[in-house]
Design a protein around this motif. Structure first.
Motif, short mmCIF file in Angstrom:
data_model
loop_
_atom_site.label_atom_id
_atom_site.label_comp_id
_atom_site.label_asym_id
_atom_site.label_seq_id
_atom_site.Cartn_x
_atom_site.Cartn_y
_atom_site.Cartn_z
N ARG A 189 -8.07 -3.24 -3.07
CA ARG A 189 -7.75 -2.91 -1.68
C ARG A 189 -8.77 -1.95 -1.08
NH1 ARG A 189 -5.17 -5.23 1.97
NH2 ARG A 189 -3.91 -3.51 2.77
N ASP B 269 0.84 -1.21 0.00
CA ASP B 269 0.00 0.00 0.00
C ASP B 269 0.87 1.26 0.00
OD1 ASP B 269 -2.22 -1.60 0.06
OD2 ASP B 269 -2.59 -1.39 2.21
N ASP C 162 0.93 4.08 -2.86
CA ASP C 162 0.65 5.47 -2.51
C ASP C 162 1.75 6.39 -3.04
OD1 ASP C 162 -1.18 7.26 -1.03
OD2 ASP C 162 0.60 7.64 0.19
#
Length: 575
Positions: free
Chosen positions: A369, A313, A317
């Protein structure tokens, strides 16, 4: 430091360099009149669009827009800075770069530090092969590393004695070793920073050692530690294994980013030479920028536990702000409890390569996600998905990928108009727990010609002969040629039979299981077949479109025969 090299020298150097010879030493060029052509080394393509003009001193790709001179080519292809690129070209031309005095001193200082670290690397390798390295050799053997891969990555051993490296160094190297942090003088006397550890040299693009990673063989609290930052080592911008990958492969089409030194080495030992590791717990924007300078296709590989997903993640990002058209990022999450080192030894290189090939694209990973735990049949949860997703998409620069992902978010969330335009009686369908399915709007997405032909074959298998002939003439469309050959081989004539064969025939299913993996949105049948007709018979399709437009303009005055012709022209390929 580029401004410290005289411009006149740079211009003279570019005049001396044979651009075709330089680029031809790295990729295969073909003569085409006064220029040369090749498949572009900076993006994935099958038809050459990369042109080299030695007479003009520049190259240009009509596919991705890459353009520049000899210096910019070396910078992009080899991943070098301006100064290193000029030095590389000067070395080829037999010239010395005329730095000013300040710059010369800075470069000499950097070379002194890397010379000291190269000495440390040789010392650690020698220690591994000595009597005191017996336990370390046994450990590496237990981990499955052979002698060749140990030599390739220059793996070594730091003795447990507190000053072994410092004592072995000459007087003129002891100071630089302290300056790089390989030896610490924190408490007023020298002490080796690495003790009783397996040593992994971190090398720059020229193969010079700039730092180390060390894995403990004892009970140290920190299993792995890295060298402190120095004038030659900036942790956030360094990539472990990149030099070795470029030595093993002539061209890096993609990079597999893993989490550990042993993962990189184990994958290389099994023939997967494009694995590298960033030096930190998460992939930050500096390391991502360094990666994207080397390859436009990056596959992030993480352990399938909660820590692995958090790291993935974080990488996603950080990647969003850097995304641009032509970049391809994927995520490979391994089974829980496995890492690349253990898994590639357990299942073999071929099976692991299949995992890489089937990695999840960034767009799909993001939506998967963000939609975890949400029931998208409920309006409230669709609103929650948009609240989670929209801030992430707003990080991305304007590009085609961002637009496509924005449309995908709207499709998943069911745009406002879908609810505003509902007829009153439709609301009754929610009573009794029954829920209407969210309308899935089709989105026009540009596909490769190979993918279009494969989709057209799925809809109309009877065009297999035409596809085979086209592929034979152009020597392109590898996937479509294989799919069409399968259809002809089994004499499949309609869509229903083809679908049944693909579903029930184990060999066919295995052969074509990943055929459409790269396609996230399937175009409408009519659009697919029209695009395929354009590829197969471009002149005929243009004529059809022109005739169709003429009939539509005179629609009110058409005869019965012309109306029938209009229906045939606009009806698409029959089932």
């Amino acid at each position: 430091m580029s401004g410290l090299i005289p411009q006149r020298f740079v211009e003279d150097l570019l005049d001396r360099v044979d651009l075709a010879e330089l680029i031809g030493s790295r990729i295969t060029l073909k003569k085409a009149g006064g220029s040369y052509k090749a498949c572009c080394p900076f993006h994935d393509e099958k038809t050459p669009s990369f042109n080299v003009r030695p007479d003009k001193g520049f190259y240009h790709c009509f596919g991705c827009g890459a353009h520049g001179d000899a210096i910019s080519f070396v910078r992009e292809f080899d991943g070098l800075g301006f100064t290193d690129a000029v030095e590389e070209l000067a070395r080829r031309a037999g010239l010395e770069v005329p730095y000013d005095q300040v710059a010369r001193q800075e470069i000499q200082q950097a070379r002194t530090l890397t010379d000291a670290l190269d000495f440390a690397s040789r010392f650690y390798q020698s220690s591994l092969n000595s009597q005191q390295g017996t336990f370390a050799r046994d450990y590496l053997k237990q981990r499955g590393l052979d002698d060749d891969i140990i030599r390739q990555y220059q793996v070594g051993y730091a003795p447990a004695a507190g000053t072994a490296l410092f004592d072995a160094a000459s007087k003129d190297l002891q100071g630089p070793l302290i300056e790089t942090g390989a030896v610490s003088d924190k408490y007023g006397k020298p002490r080796d920073f690495f003790r009783n550890r397996i040593m992994f040299p971190i090398r720059n693009s020229r193969g010079k050692t700039i730092a180390f990673g060390g894995r403990t063989l004892g009970e140290d609290k920190a299993k792995y530690i890295n060298s402190p930052e120095s004038d030659v080592f900036h942790k956030s911008r360094q990539i472990y294994g990149l030099f070795e990958a470029k030595q093993a492969l002539k061209q890096l089409d993609k990079l597999l980013v893993v989490e550990g030194y042993m993962d990189v080495i184990a994958l290389a030992q099994h023939g997967i030479h494009y694995a590298v590791a960033t030096l930190g717990t998460a992939t930050n924007q500096d390391s991502l920028t360094a990666l994207l300078k080397q390859a436009r296709h990056i596959v992030f590989c993480f352990d399938g536990d909660q820590a692995g997903f958090r790291a993935a993640d974080k990488a996603m990002d950080n990647a969003l702000e850097l995304m641009a058209d032509g970049l391809h990022l994927q995520f490979l999450m391994l089974p829980e409890g496995e890492d690349p080192d253990t898994l590639v030894r357990k299942e073999g290189a071929e099976a692991f390569q299949k995992r890489i090939d089937g990695a999840t694209p960034l767009s799909r990973y993001l939506f998967d996600r963000q939609s975890e735990g949400l029931d998208l049949q409920l309006p409230e949860n669709r609103g929650e998905l948009r609240a989670r997703t929209e801030p992430l998409l707003n990080k991305m620069p304007r590009c085609t990928l961002r637009d496509a992902m924005w449309h995908e978010m709207l499709r998943l969330c069911g745009g406002r108009n879908q609810w505003q335009n509902r007829q009153p009686q439709q609301w009754g369908n929610w009573k009794g727990g029954r829920k209407d399915r969210v309308t899935e709007e089709r989105i026009d997405v540009k596909l490769s010609k190979d993918s279009i032909l494969c989709l057209a074959l799925l809809e109309a298998p009877d065009i297999a002969s035409e596809v085979t002939e086209l592929a034979r003439q152009s020597r392109q469309y590898n996937q479509a040629r294989n799919f069409a050959g399968f259809i002809l081989e089994h004499e499949i004539r309609n869509r229903k039979t083809l679908i049944a064969r693909l579903a029930l025939d184990n060999q066919a299913r295995e052969r074509f299981y990943h055929l459409f993996d790269g396609i996230e949105h399937i175009p409408a049948r009519e659009s697919t077949l029209a695009a395929a007709r354009e590829i197969l018979n471009p002149n005929e399709e243009a004529s059809r479109q022109q005739k169709l437009a003429t009939l539509l303009r005179n629609f009110a005055n058409l005869t019965a025969e012309e109306r029938q012709e209009l229906r045939e022209l606009s009806g698409g390929t029959p089932e």
